[in-house]
Write an enzyme that holds these catalytic residues in place. Sequence first.
Site, mmCIF file in Angstrom:
data_model
loop_
_atom_site.group_PDB
_atom_site.id
_atom_site.type_symbol
_atom_site.label_atom_id
_atom_site.label_comp_id
_atom_site.label_asym_id
_atom_site.label_seq_id
_atom_site.Cartn_x
_atom_site.Cartn_y
_atom_site.Cartn_z
ATOM 1 N N ARG A 90 0.836 -1.191 0.000
ATOM 2 C CA ARG A 90 0.000 0.000 0.000
ATOM 3 C C ARG A 90 0.876 1.247 0.000
ATOM 4 O O ARG A 90 1.112 1.842 -1.033
ATOM 5 C CB ARG A 90 -0.911 0.012 1.238
ATOM 6 N N SER A 128 -8.197 -3.949 6.514
ATOM 7 C CA SER A 128 -9.321 -4.615 7.172
ATOM 8 C C SER A 128 -9.640 -3.969 8.516
ATOM 9 O O SER A 128 -10.805 -3.815 8.888
ATOM 10 C CB SER A 128 -9.012 -6.094 7.394
HETATM 11 P P1 ADP Z 1 -4.643 -6.100 6.401
HETATM 12 O O1 ADP Z 1 -5.322 -6.637 7.624
HETATM 13 O O2 ADP Z 1 -3.677 -4.981 6.690
HETATM 14 O O3 ADP Z 1 -5.587 -5.778 5.304
HETATM 15 P P2 ADP Z 1 -3.744 -8.731 5.490
HETATM 16 O O4 ADP Z 1 -2.837 -9.574 6.308
HETATM 17 O O5 ADP Z 1 -5.131 -9.198 5.403
HETATM 18 O O6 ADP Z 1 -3.644 -7.232 5.978
HETATM 19 O O7 ADP Z 1 -3.134 -8.480 4.057
HETATM 20 C C1 ADP Z 1 -2.668 -9.492 3.212
HETATM 21 C C2 ADP Z 1 -1.905 -8.871 2.067
HETATM 22 O O8 ADP Z 1 -2.772 -8.014 1.325
HETATM 23 C C3 ADP Z 1 -0.717 -7.984 2.464
HETATM 24 O O9 ADP Z 1 0.297 -8.152 1.501
HETATM 25 C C4 ADP Z 1 -1.266 -6.604 2.398
HETATM 26 O O10 ADP Z 1 -0.255 -5.648 2.150
HETATM 27 C C5 ADP Z 1 -2.197 -6.737 1.206
HETATM 28 N N1 ADP Z 1 -3.220 -5.720 1.228
HETATM 29 C C6 ADP Z 1 -4.117 -5.466 2.190
HETATM 30 N N2 ADP Z 1 -4.892 -4.402 1.870
HETATM 31 C C7 ADP Z 1 -4.447 -3.982 0.657
HETATM 32 C C8 ADP Z 1 -4.806 -2.892 -0.203
HETATM 33 N N3 ADP Z 1 -5.747 -2.028 0.140
HETATM 34 N N4 ADP Z 1 -4.148 -2.773 -1.373
HETATM 35 C C9 ADP Z 1 -3.157 -3.639 -1.680
HETATM 36 N N5 ADP Z 1 -2.763 -4.663 -0.910
HETATM 37 C C10 ADP Z 1 -3.382 -4.827 0.246
#
Ligand code: ADP
Length: 162
Positions: A90, A128
Amino acid sequence: MRTAVYPGSFDPITLGHLNIIERAVDMFDSLVILLAINPGKQSLFSAEENTEMIREVTSAWPQVKIDQTHGLLVDYARKNDIHLAVRGLRAVTDFEAEFSMALTNRSLWEEFDTVYLMTSAEYMYLRSSTVKQIAEYGGDVSGFVPPNVAARLREKFVPGGE
Ligand code: ADP
C-alpha cells in the site's frame, strides 16, 4: 504450471485484497489464497466465515484455491511445492515490514521468493482493521468491501442484522 500463494489475515477480505487477487490470477496459472491463522491475534470473523466470504467473491476463477494454515508460510509452501508468494504494497510504510518478512522467508527456504504488487491508488489507505472500525460505529463500508462482506459486517455489528 506456475502457482503462487497469497497469504494474509483477510479478516475480512476487502476490495484492496480483491484488486491484488484479480491482477495475480492473470499472472499465474493458479493462486492459493492462504488464510494465515494467528492464535495470538483476535479475529472478528472465524476462519470458516472468512473462507466462505473469500470463496463467494472468487468463485468466478476456477484457478483460485483457498486454504488455511496455523503454521509458517514457508512450511506450507514447501509442503505444497509452491515457490512464490504474492503480497500487496500500500504505502511506503508497508515496505519495511514486507522487506524483512521476504528476507526472513527466503532465509528459511532459499527456493522461496515474494513478488509485490503495488496497490491501485483508490485502495492505498484501505485495510481490514479500518473497515472493521467503520462498521463497528455503523458507518457505510460499501465502498471498501464486496457486498457480501458488507452484509456480514452489518450482521455482526447491527442488532437484528442486514
Ligand atoms: P490487512 O489486515 O492490513 O488488510 P492482510 O494480512 O489481510 O492485511 O493483508 C494481506 C496482504 O494483502 C498484504 O500483503 C497486504 O499488504 C495486502 N493488502 C491489504 N490491503 C491492501 C490494499 N488495500 N491494497 C493492496 N494490498 C493490500
